[in-house]
Write a protein that holds these residues in place. Structure first.
Motif, short mmCIF file in Angstrom:
data_model
loop_
_atom_site.label_atom_id
_atom_site.label_comp_id
_atom_site.label_asym_id
_atom_site.label_seq_id
_atom_site.Cartn_x
_atom_site.Cartn_y
_atom_site.Cartn_z
N GLY A 68 -28.21 47.43 28.83
CA GLY A 68 -25.98 48.39 28.58
C GLY A 68 -25.67 47.96 30.33
O GLY A 68 -25.41 46.54 29.97
N TYR A 69 -24.86 48.41 29.71
CA TYR A 69 -24.02 48.46 31.10
C TYR A 69 -24.57 47.85 32.56
O TYR A 69 -25.14 48.99 33.79
N LEU A 70 -24.43 46.67 32.78
CA LEU A 70 -24.29 46.59 34.45
C LEU A 70 -23.50 46.82 35.22
O LEU A 70 -22.66 46.71 35.86
N THR A 71 -24.80 47.20 36.42
CA THR A 71 -24.00 47.79 37.97
C THR A 71 -24.21 47.55 38.87
O THR A 71 -25.59 47.12 38.80
N THR A 95 -29.60 52.30 40.13
CA THR A 95 -29.70 53.93 38.98
C THR A 95 -28.05 53.85 38.40
O THR A 95 -28.19 55.39 37.70
N ASN A 96 -27.30 53.13 38.10
CA ASN A 96 -25.88 53.13 37.24
C ASN A 96 -26.16 53.35 35.64
O ASN A 96 -25.63 52.69 34.64
N GLY A 125 -23.69 53.56 32.26
CA GLY A 125 -23.01 53.65 33.11
C GLY A 125 -21.88 55.18 34.33
O GLY A 125 -21.69 55.28 33.83
N ILE A 126 -22.86 56.19 33.38
CA ILE A 126 -22.00 57.67 33.17
C ILE A 126 -22.57 58.24 33.71
O ILE A 126 -24.10 58.63 34.57
N ARG A 127 -22.35 58.85 35.44
CA ARG A 127 -23.02 60.17 35.86
C ARG A 127 -21.62 61.63 35.71
O ARG A 127 -20.05 61.62 35.57
N GLN A 178 -29.43 62.31 36.63
CA GLN A 178 -30.00 61.31 37.48
C GLN A 178 -30.69 59.48 36.48
O GLN A 178 -30.51 58.12 37.66
N ILE A 179 -30.88 59.98 35.78
CA ILE A 179 -31.18 58.90 34.87
C ILE A 179 -30.19 58.56 33.87
O ILE A 179 -29.36 59.47 33.06
N THR A 180 -29.72 57.09 33.91
CA THR A 180 -28.76 56.83 32.97
C THR A 180 -29.00 55.65 31.97
O THR A 180 -28.36 55.11 31.45
N LEU A 181 -30.51 55.16 32.17
CA LEU A 181 -31.14 54.46 31.61
C LEU A 181 -32.06 55.09 29.98
O LEU A 181 -32.59 55.49 30.34
N GLY A 182 -31.91 54.58 28.95
CA GLY A 182 -32.93 54.65 28.17
C GLY A 182 -32.42 56.70 27.50
O GLY A 182 -33.10 56.72 26.53
N GLN A 183 -31.26 56.92 27.66
CA GLN A 183 -31.27 58.44 27.08
C GLN A 183 -29.43 57.50 26.64
O GLN A 183 -28.71 56.97 27.26
N SER A 184 -29.03 58.77 25.81
CA SER A 184 -28.01 58.08 25.47
C SER A 184 -26.62 59.13 26.85
O SER A 184 -27.00 60.42 26.93
N GLU A 185 -25.78 58.71 25.32
CA GLU A 185 -24.25 59.48 27.03
C GLU A 185 -24.02 61.23 26.41
O GLU A 185 -24.66 62.33 26.75
#
Length: 368
Positions: A163-166, A170-171, A175-177, A227-234
């Motif tokens: 996905g988006y690289l940060t 953890t982002n 890439g969404i918090r 806490q999770i940004t990878l493996g779930q949709s926005e």
């Protein structure tokens, strides 16, 4: 006195409104982290490379598509003094990291301060949207629209698998918090807060203080975020946070009712003592001010104090912070001086805003 618009008032325009569950939820925030393809991330970029990313991103703000989203101020952090940067932090418009690292750092700030876009912070681009009350989905819609405008103009660093690289692993991914600032005094007073926060951590959410990661939860203010940004949709991230926050709201309401039913006299005494101390103290430290203001906010929400508005308390929470305090009195202060001027500011504000007699309905009609 600074001429920057963000220095002229402690509370952003968006904070003057109210949102759903605003007696418990102070604000909802979406932050999106993005980086430009082909340019090293800010932590590794040379001065020339970070200047290039700043130029490319500020150019987007000058486009017609961007202008349709509202009026934005373009600022370079190097052109702001230390107090101005500190005020931006205290108003949650930039991070402490960006305030401390001003080399080619930038900010795109909407005129009502509901949107702040940090440039060359930990990532090249951090879009932040803030809404009053529990409006996390509305904040996401606004942030997503901005993200689309940037993505149409610049090439993001993106990997098909990750996905988006940060900069921070953890982002990586969306890439969404998504975060919600909550005022939870009753859960603290009834000693239920630790149990609630432990349960929150078990469902993949983080609990932080007033200024995010590494900050202390003062004034019974807690920031709940994913806490999770990878493996779930926005949408899954936001729905999960929304559901948990609604449960915390119900627990806080139940705790407030418990306080009311079990010993309303003791609760009233606590609220009135804090009000009296704030109105008469000659010295006031930051932590004590935050705690006392939390008490009177709870008293106002429960109807124990009249004529105390959330906007006034929001203003005092910001105005009594070190940066804004020095800005108001136009002088650099050491810690002891700040404690003295903080107490003075609170006294003057409470006397000015709470002592004025209310105009009767009859006199209003006569004027009309």
């Amino acid at each position: 006195m600074s001429n920057h618009s963000f220095m002229k008032q402690p509370v952003s325009d968006w904070m003057r409104g109210t949102g759903p569950d605003s007696d418990i939820v102070i604000s909802s925030r979406i932050r999106i982290a993005r980086n430009l393809h082909g340019i090293p991330f800010p932590l590794l970029a040379t001065n020339q490379q970070s200047a290039e990313s700043l130029t490319r991103l500020t150019a987007v703000a000058e486009s017609t598509d961007f202008a349709d989203l509202g009026h934005f101020y373009v600022m370079k952090l190097v052109e702001l003094n230390a107090t101005e940067r500190q005020v931006l932090v205290e108003k949650h418009l930039i991070s402490p990291n960006l305030a401390n690292e001003s080399r080619n750092g930038g900010l795109l700030l909407k005129d009502d301060e509901s949107i702040s876009i940090m440039l060359n912070e930990e990532d090249h681009l951090r879009i932040q949207c803030l809404y009053p009350g529990l409006q996390i989905r509305e904040a996401w819609e606004a942030a997503s629209q901005l993200d689309d405008v940037f993505e149409a103009k610049v090439d993001y660093a993106f990997d098909e698998k990750r996905g988006y690289l940060t900069s921070c692993p953890t982002n990586v991914g969306t890439g969404i918090r998504a975060s919600v600032m909550m005022h939870l005094p009753a859960l603290v007073l009834t000693q239920q807060i630790n149990r609630i926060l432990q349960a929150v951590a078990q469902v993949g959410l983080a609990v932080r203080g007033l200024y995010g990661e590494g900050s202390e939860a003062i004034g019974n203010l807690f920031q709940i975020s994913n806490q999770i940004t990878l493996g779930q949709s926005e949408e899954e991230i936001i729905d999960n946070l929304y559901g948990v926050v609604k449960q915390i709201i119900e627990h806080e309401k139940a705790a407030r009712e418990q306080l009311r039913q079990e010993n309303i006299t003791r609760l009233t005494d606590r609220v009135c003592r804090s009000y009296g101390i704030l109105k008469h103290a000659a010295i006031m430290e930051t932590k004590e001010a935050a705690q006392r203001l939390s008490d009177i906010r709870l008293g106002a929400d429960l109807g124990l104090l009249k004529d105390v508005s959330p906007t006034m308390l929001n203003e005092l929470m910001v105005m009594t912070q070190p940066g804004f305090l020095q800005h108001i009195y136009n002088k650099q202060m050491n810690a002891e001086e700040r404690d003295i001027y903080r107490a003075r500011l609170i006294r003057e504000t409470l006397v000015r805003k709470l002592s004025a007699p209310r105009q009767s309905d009859k006199s209003k009609k006569l004027q009309e």
